[in-house]
Structures are given as structure tokens and as C-alpha cells.
Scaffold this active site. Structure first.
Site, PDB file in Angstrom:
ATOM      1  N   ASP A  65      -5.534  -6.474   6.060  1.00 52.78           N
ATOM      2  CA  ASP A  65      -6.963  -5.702   5.453  1.00 52.78           C
ATOM      3  C   ASP A  65      -7.941  -6.762   5.055  1.00 52.78           C
ATOM      4  O   ASP A  65      -9.179  -6.236   5.767  1.00 52.78           O
ATOM      5  CB  ASP A  65      -6.484  -4.716   4.194  1.00 52.78           C
ATOM      6  CG  ASP A  65      -7.616  -3.750   3.761  1.00 52.78           C
ATOM      7  OD1 ASP A  65      -8.468  -3.751   4.482  1.00 52.78           O
ATOM      8  OD2 ASP A  65      -7.254  -3.215   2.842  1.00 52.78           O
ATOM      9  N   LYS A  68       3.242 -15.223   3.048  1.00 57.92           N
ATOM     10  CA  LYS A  68       2.875 -15.847   1.726  1.00 57.92           C
ATOM     11  C   LYS A  68       4.484 -16.129   1.379  1.00 57.92           C
ATOM     12  O   LYS A  68       4.764 -16.067   0.290  1.00 57.92           O
ATOM     13  CB  LYS A  68       2.416 -15.093   0.542  1.00 57.92           C
ATOM     14  CG  LYS A  68       2.025 -15.641  -0.461  1.00 57.92           C
ATOM     15  CD  LYS A  68       0.906 -16.719  -0.565  1.00 57.92           C
ATOM     16  CE  LYS A  68       0.795 -17.271  -1.701  1.00 57.92           C
ATOM     17  NZ  LYS A  68      -0.407 -18.368  -1.641  1.00 57.92           N
ATOM     18  N   ASP A  71     -11.543  -8.089   7.671  1.00 62.45           N
ATOM     19  CA  ASP A  71     -12.755  -7.733   7.421  1.00 62.45           C
ATOM     20  C   ASP A  71     -13.572  -9.121   7.370  1.00 62.45           C
ATOM     21  O   ASP A  71     -14.855  -9.374   7.650  1.00 62.45           O
ATOM     22  CB  ASP A  71     -12.863  -7.093   5.946  1.00 62.45           C
ATOM     23  CG  ASP A  71     -13.150  -5.485   5.984  1.00 62.45           C
ATOM     24  OD1 ASP A  71     -12.599  -5.147   7.184  1.00 62.45           O
ATOM     25  OD2 ASP A  71     -13.824  -4.997   5.103  1.00 62.45           O
ATOM     26  N   TYR A  78       0.786  -1.195  -0.003  1.00 63.10           N
ATOM     27  CA  TYR A  78       0.048   0.022   0.097  1.00 63.10           C
ATOM     28  C   TYR A  78       0.878   1.277  -0.185  1.00 63.10           C
ATOM     29  O   TYR A  78       0.270   2.492  -0.239  1.00 63.10           O
ATOM     30  CB  TYR A  78      -0.948  -0.141   1.157  1.00 63.10           C
ATOM     31  CG  TYR A  78      -2.263  -1.103   1.145  1.00 63.10           C
ATOM     32  CD1 TYR A  78      -2.351  -1.909   0.127  1.00 63.10           C
ATOM     33  CD2 TYR A  78      -2.929  -1.020   2.024  1.00 63.10           C
ATOM     34  CE1 TYR A  78      -3.204  -2.880   0.295  1.00 63.10           C
ATOM     35  CE2 TYR A  78      -3.906  -2.000   2.230  1.00 63.10           C
ATOM     36  CZ  TYR A  78      -4.102  -2.816   1.206  1.00 63.10           C
ATOM     37  OH  TYR A  78      -5.224  -3.882   1.082  1.00 63.10           O
TER      38      TYR A  78
END
Ligand code: NAD
Length: 361
Positions: A251, A195, A255, A135
Site C-alpha cells: 500500500d 521485514k 503510492d 488489514y
């Protein structure tokens, strides 16, 4: 102690008003100052994060934030869009650690989209790194490809990156949080989500978290690939205790975790810097679809105010009083429409805030 109040857009002002009402009743003697942020600030001052708002936030011990954004700003240049205010606050205040507890209240167990036995008793904490990763990584942009599958075609690119110190500090935050939860009767385990099988960035992440873990012999550590973590979150969410991960994976996973609890309207969050100065906000957005209707759930914001008292303002008893009051109103059967089910009493935003105030005693 000073609290900056930034209500923002959409349902932001409605839910923040209820949280402020709750804080005022506690009479803790804090100074508060309110400022515009997001679309509201853009309308008044031509920028979503005016300098006066940023200075207020920087000078405060904590920021209570509502939400920003509306579809009508989607055509603005990116730096002028309301959401840039959040990124600007995170960056300027150095808010690198995002805490999102996902707790399923027994009273709301049937509001979750998962089966009752999967979420009953759920109490997990997701810690998301907030100022690095893809980001914020540079370079980023659009260009004409000179190689790859389609040379000569338009392409876009972003840069995923983490430095060792960035990973070290968020790892320490996670291990310390797990240690505190263990002291309070929790399991004391960190699951680091990465990952590493595909990305260099997350191989470094895994290596560094493992190294830091050696300093916390009392806390267990395991590692999980993000695709498996997504699956486990909906398969057996109670297996987790503290989850720590990077900005983008966090992120998305946080959620998903939100929905385990029944409604995003119940989920508080805290974003802290290394001085424990923090920004406290509900995990949801400005909900333009219900703004102005008086039906938004204010509990995520009220619970965010409780986190603020505990983490930044050193008032754990007051925080516990608020959390207990929220528990009481749920036990009384009061529900905003997002958590309503048959047999309970539907109330609006203000009524819910008033009920919490009353339950404070
Ligand atoms: P959202 O979280 O605003 O809404 C998603 C859904 O959840 C909507 O149906 C909404 O009505 C419902 N909802 C959200 N909060 C609720 C509450 N307290 N009570 C009851 N229902 C609630 O997400 P979205 O619709 O994707 O985004 C709307 C705007 O918010 C966009 O402009 C987006 O950029 C912005 N946004 C802001 C933040 C933030 O300020 N931190 C975070 C996410 C999205």
C-alpha cells in the site's frame, strides 16, 4: 463477456465516462452494466456496496471501477463508509493480487519530483498481496490493557498474519509476471520486500517466496527489507523490475512509486483473482478537491481499461492500441493540470478523453 462499470464518487464518474468512451469506440462487442458504489450507493440505498452491485460485479468478467470516498462520510460508522465497498469487493471476489505498473513516460519525465536521470526509462511493476496481512487479520479492536507499558490504559491492536498458501499464490503471480516481462525484453527479476528481521509473519513470507523461487530458475530473486526498499525506490528506482510484497507494505510503497511517474493521475491498477477475473481502477482516490471541475486526469482510468482488456478479456491488441493512443496524446503535448508544464497545452478531462479517442484512429 460482461463488464461491470462502477463509477463511484468524486471524480470517479468523470474519469470512468472517458474510459467507457474509449472502450465503446473499439467496438469489441462487450456487454456493460453500470451500478452505484461507495458514497453514491450509500446515498441511494443506505449501503456503500449494495447487494445488487456486488452481484453484478461477481457475475461480470471484469469490473471497471472509478474511485470512492468523500470527507463528508468520515463520521459514518466504519462499515457504512464508501471505502468499505472496495474492501468488500476485494474480499468477495477473492482479488488477492494487485498489479501496479509504474512507468515513466519520456514525455513526462520532468513532471516527476525526482531528477530526470533517476526516472527516465523507469518501468517497474509492484505486485501487492491484497486480501491478507494486518488489514484483514483478526482479532483486532480496542480494549483496556492488562499488560505492556501502561496496564489499565486504553489500547488498540491489529493482527498481522499470512498463511503459507496465501504467500505461495502471490509468489507464483510475481514470478510468472517477471517471466513474461523477461520474454518481452525485461530483466526477469523479483524483489521480495519484507521485514523478516523483526516480524515472524515476514520470516515465513521470505522462506516461502524463496522456496517458490526454486521453481523459476529463469527468474532472479532477491530480498529487501521494507525500510531499505522505501529508500531505494527514491534513490535508484530503476534497480527494480518486479517487486512483490504484503498488503500494508505494498500500500505504502506503491503510492511512493506513483510519484516517480509524475502524477498519480497516470497510474492504472489491476486486482485479480485466481480465475483472472479482475477489478480495474486508477491508483488514486476520488479527489474531492477537484471533483466536478472537469480537470481530473482520465489517463489512469483509460490505462486501467487497457489492463482489463489484456488481463481479463483476452484482447491484447486492443489494449496495446489504447496504450499507444495515450502515448500519442502525450507526444502531442496535451496535459491535464496535474501533469502540465510550460510549453505544453492544458486540457480538461473530456478534451483528454476525446484526444485519446481521436488518436485511436
Ligand atoms: P486522492 O488520490 O483522491 O487525491 C490526492 C491528490 O491527488 C489530490 O490533490 C487530488 O486532486 C489529486 N488527484 C488524484 N487523482 C487525480 C487525477 N485523476 N487527476 C488529477 N489529480 C488527481 O487521495 P485523498 O485526497 O487522500 O483521498 C480522497 C478520497 O478518496 C478519500 O475519501 C479517500 O478515502 C478516497 N480514496 C479512495 C480510493 C479508491 O477509491 N480506490 C483510493 C484512495 C483514496
Amino acid at each position: 463477456m460482461k463488464i461491470a462499470i462502477l463509477p463511484g464518487d468524486g471524480i470517479g464518474p468523470e474519469i470512468v465516462a472517458e474510459a467507457v468512451k474509449v472502450l465503446n469506440v473499439l467496438e469489441l462487442g462487450f456487454e456493460t452494466e453500470t451500478a452505484l458504489v461507495g458514497g453514491a450507493a450509500y446515498e441511494a440505498h443506505g449501503h456503500p456496496l449494495p447487494d445488487a452491485t456486488l452481484q453484478l460485479a461477481k457475475g461480470a468478467d471484469a469490473v471497471l471501477f472509478g474511485a470512492v470516498g468523500d470527507w463528508k462520510y468520515d463520521t459514518l460508522d466504519r462499515p457504512l463508509r464508501p471505502e468499505q465497498a472496495i474492501l468488500g469487493l476485494r474480499k468477495n471476489l477473492g482479488l488477492f493480487a494487485n498489479f501496479r505498473p509504474a512507468i515513466c513516460y519520456p514525455q513526462l519525465v520532468d513532471a516527476s519530483s525526482l531528477k530526470r536521470e533517476l526516472v527516465s526509462g523507469l518501468d517497474i511493476l509492484i505486485i501487492r498481496e491484497l486480501t491478507g496481512d494486518i488489514y484483514f487479520g483478526q482479532p483486532r479492536g480496542r480494549r483496556i490493557a492488562t499488560d505492556g507499558h501502561f496496564p489499565g490504559a486504553e489500547e488498540a491492536f491489529d493482527t498481522m498474519r499470512y498463511s503459507r498458501p496465501e504467500i505461495e499464490r502471490i509468489a507464483h503471480v510475481a514470478f510468472q509476471a517477471a517471466r513474461k516481462r523477461k520474454a518481452a525484453g525485461g530483466e526477469g527479476r523479483v524483489t521480495s520486500v519484507d521485514k523478516a528481521n523483526v516480524l515472524e509473519t515476514f520470516q515465513l513470507w521470505k522462506d516461502v517466496v524463496t522456496e517458490i523461487g526454486l521453481q523459476y530458475a529463469d527468474v532472479a530473486l532477491d530480498h529487501m527489507y521494507v525500510d531499505n526498499a522505501a529508500m531505494q525506490l527514491v534513490k535508484a528506482p530503476k534497480k527494480f523490475d518486479v517487486v512483490v510484497t504484503g498488503n500494508m507494505f505494498g500500500d505504502i510503497l506503491s503510492d511512493a512509486a506513483a510519484m516517480l511517474t509524475g502524477s498519480i493521475g497516470m497510474l492504472p491498477s489491476a486486482s485479480l483473482n485466481d480465475k483472472n477475473q479482475g477489478l480495474y481502477e486508477p491508483s488514486h482516490g476520488s479527489a474531492p478537491d477537484i471533483a466536478g471541475k472537469g480537470v481530473a486526469n482520465p489517463l489512469a482510468t483509460i490505462l486501467s481499461a487497457a489492463m482489463m482488456l489484456r488481463f481479463s478479456l483476452n484482447q491484447p491488441e486492443a489494449a496495446a492500441r489504447i496504450e499507444k493512443a495515450v502515448d500519442t496524446v502525450l507526444s502531442q503535448g496535451l496535459r491535464t493540470p496535474d501533469i502540465y508544464s510550460e510549453g505544453t497545452t492544458k486540457v480538461g478531462t473530456v478534451e483528454m478523453g476525446n484526444a485519446v479517442v481521436k488518436a485511436l484512429g
